[in-house]
Design a protein around this motif. Structure first.
Motif, PDB file in Angstrom:
ATOM      1  N   TRP A  63       3.485  -7.313  -8.480  1.00 52.90           N
ATOM      2  CA  TRP A  63       2.100  -6.862  -8.671  1.00 52.90           C
ATOM      3  C   TRP A  63       2.034  -5.342  -8.712  1.00 52.90           C
ATOM      4  O   TRP A  63       1.353  -4.765  -9.572  1.00 52.90           O
ATOM      5  CB  TRP A  63       1.230  -7.402  -7.531  1.00 52.90           C
ATOM      6  CG  TRP A  63      -0.124  -6.772  -7.467  1.00 52.90           C
ATOM      7  CD1 TRP A  63      -1.263  -7.178  -8.101  1.00 52.90           C
ATOM      8  CD2 TRP A  63      -0.482  -5.591  -6.735  1.00 52.90           C
ATOM      9  NE1 TRP A  63      -2.311  -6.330  -7.809  1.00 52.90           N
ATOM     10  CE2 TRP A  63      -1.847  -5.347  -6.979  1.00 52.90           C
ATOM     11  CE3 TRP A  63       0.213  -4.713  -5.895  1.00 52.90           C
ATOM     12  CZ2 TRP A  63      -2.527  -4.259  -6.412  1.00 52.90           C
ATOM     13  CZ3 TRP A  63      -0.451  -3.633  -5.337  1.00 52.90           C
ATOM     14  CH2 TRP A  63      -1.806  -3.413  -5.592  1.00 52.90           C
ATOM     15  N   CYS A  64       2.723  -4.683  -7.800  1.00 49.60           N
ATOM     16  CA  CYS A  64       2.703  -3.223  -7.733  1.00 49.60           C
ATOM     17  C   CYS A  64       3.254  -2.621  -9.021  1.00 49.60           C
ATOM     18  O   CYS A  64       2.674  -1.672  -9.584  1.00 49.60           O
ATOM     19  CB  CYS A  64       3.509  -2.751  -6.525  1.00 49.60           C
ATOM     20  SG  CYS A  64       3.407  -0.974  -6.206  1.00 49.60           S
ATOM     21  N   PRO A  94      -1.685 -11.146  -5.357  1.00 55.50           N
ATOM     22  CA  PRO A  94      -1.802 -10.097  -4.339  1.00 55.50           C
ATOM     23  C   PRO A  94      -3.144  -9.380  -4.431  1.00 55.50           C
ATOM     24  O   PRO A  94      -3.689  -9.188  -5.524  1.00 55.50           O
ATOM     25  CB  PRO A  94      -0.646  -9.158  -4.672  1.00 55.50           C
ATOM     26  CG  PRO A  94       0.378 -10.062  -5.302  1.00 55.50           C
ATOM     27  CD  PRO A  94      -0.425 -11.040  -6.115  1.00 55.50           C
ATOM     28  N   GLY A 103       4.339  -9.456  -4.350  1.00 50.99           N
ATOM     29  CA  GLY A 103       3.688  -8.180  -4.085  1.00 50.99           C
ATOM     30  C   GLY A 103       4.357  -7.031  -4.825  1.00 50.99           C
ATOM     31  O   GLY A 103       3.674  -6.152  -5.369  1.00 50.99           O
ATOM     32  N   ALA A 134       0.054 -10.485   0.038  1.00 51.28           N
ATOM     33  CA  ALA A 134       0.677 -11.253  -1.038  1.00 51.28           C
ATOM     34  C   ALA A 134       1.207 -12.561  -0.473  1.00 51.28           C
ATOM     35  O   ALA A 134       1.552 -12.659   0.707  1.00 51.28           O
ATOM     36  CB  ALA A 134       1.814 -10.458  -1.677  1.00 51.28           C
ATOM     37  N   ILE A 145       2.238  -3.266   1.124  1.00 51.82           N
ATOM     38  CA  ILE A 145       2.287  -4.608   0.550  1.00 51.82           C
ATOM     39  C   ILE A 145       2.954  -5.487   1.589  1.00 51.82           C
ATOM     40  O   ILE A 145       4.089  -5.226   1.994  1.00 51.82           O
ATOM     41  CB  ILE A 145       3.080  -4.621  -0.762  1.00 51.82           C
ATOM     42  CG1 ILE A 145       2.418  -3.682  -1.785  1.00 51.82           C
ATOM     43  CG2 ILE A 145       3.178  -6.033  -1.317  1.00 51.82           C
ATOM     44  CD1 ILE A 145       3.282  -3.405  -2.990  1.00 51.82           C
ATOM     45  N   ASN A 156       7.237  -6.028   4.829  1.00 47.27           N
ATOM     46  CA  ASN A 156       6.432  -5.215   3.932  1.00 47.27           C
ATOM     47  C   ASN A 156       7.260  -4.305   3.051  1.00 47.27           C
ATOM     48  O   ASN A 156       8.469  -4.155   3.225  1.00 47.27           O
ATOM     49  CB  ASN A 156       5.393  -4.398   4.729  1.00 47.27           C
ATOM     50  CG  ASN A 156       6.010  -3.308   5.603  1.00 47.27           C
ATOM     51  OD1 ASN A 156       7.211  -3.035   5.558  1.00 47.27           O
ATOM     52  ND2 ASN A 156       5.181  -2.667   6.409  1.00 47.27           N
TER      53      ASN A 156
END
Length: 230
Positions: free
Chosen positions: A21-22, A95, A18, A12, A60, A43
């Protein structure tokens, strides 16, 4: 001991992107991760273990813009994070699945096997890495090329050998599981031979344009992630 898929790498442009996005794509918020001082990245993690892919997770990861890598300035970050084309792709498309990491029992032996079968493939030296977590200190050895390249458009995995603790052991159940994964590449035979050399014998490899395809079972139904050359 055979190699196993350890984790999927979702890159990302920023960790906040990120996480968003998840939540939007998989319907869950990833668990706490942490910083990688050597690489200047950080992360968040998500357990995706299944019968077919035990002890696996989704990572991520993004550059931590607030820090400078402790790795020598002439050396690049892992997973092509210093590559301008990759960063431009993340800025344009958001991402993305870009790579995966394979867990091996003896990383040095796996590297030697890969070199023996493919003298032209340099997967990179083994480096020592560590990260402190609330559940204890994570320690691992991982292959990272000096130029940071992933190889085979991300389809040849980075190799990792964990110490006494594996991150999945402290991750909460996510409701997400990895159903299947396959790889496509124009040099499918070369890729398959390289995977066999490191002991990853159950990965489906097809001829075609570079791509990693992972299917996740989620509370919202199946979700397919693809790299499409990023």
């Amino acid at each position: 001991m055979p190699a196993r898929l350890d984790h999927l790498v979702i890159a990302a442009a920023s960790l906040d992107e990120g996480v968003a996005w998840c939540e939007a794509t998989l319907g869950v918020t990833p668990s706490t991760g942490g910083p990688h001082p050597m690489m200047g990245t950080h992360n968040r993690l998500l357990a995706i273990s299944s019968d077919a892919f035990p002890q696996s997770y989704l990572e991520i990861i993004a550059i931590n813009r607030k820090t400078t890598p402790t790795r020598a300035a002439r050396l690049r970050r892992w997973f092509d994070f210093d590559d301008a084309v990759l960063q431009a792709g993340l800025a344009r498309h958001g991402p993305h699945l870009i790579h995966f990491v394979a867990r091996v029992a003896d990383a040095r032996a796996s590297l030697e096997a890969l070199s023996h079968h493919h003298a032209h493939i340099d997967r990179g030296p083994l480096i020592e890495a560590a990260r402190d977590t609330a559940a204890g200190r994570l320690e691992w050895q991982i292959t990272v090329r000096d130029d940071g390249q992933r190889l085979f458009y991300g389809a040849l995995p980075t190799l990792i050998q964990w110490g006494a603790v594996h991150p999945v052991e402290s991750l909460p159940t996510s409701g997400i599981s990895l159903r299947s994964m396959h790889l496509t590449h124009p040099r499918a035979d070369d890729l398959a031979t390289a995977l066999t050399a490191i002991g990853l014998v159950d990965m489906n490899v097809l001829a075609g344009a570079p791509n990693l395809v992972a299917v996740l079972d989620t509370p919202r139904g199946p979700v397919t992630l693809e790299s499409k050359g990023l």
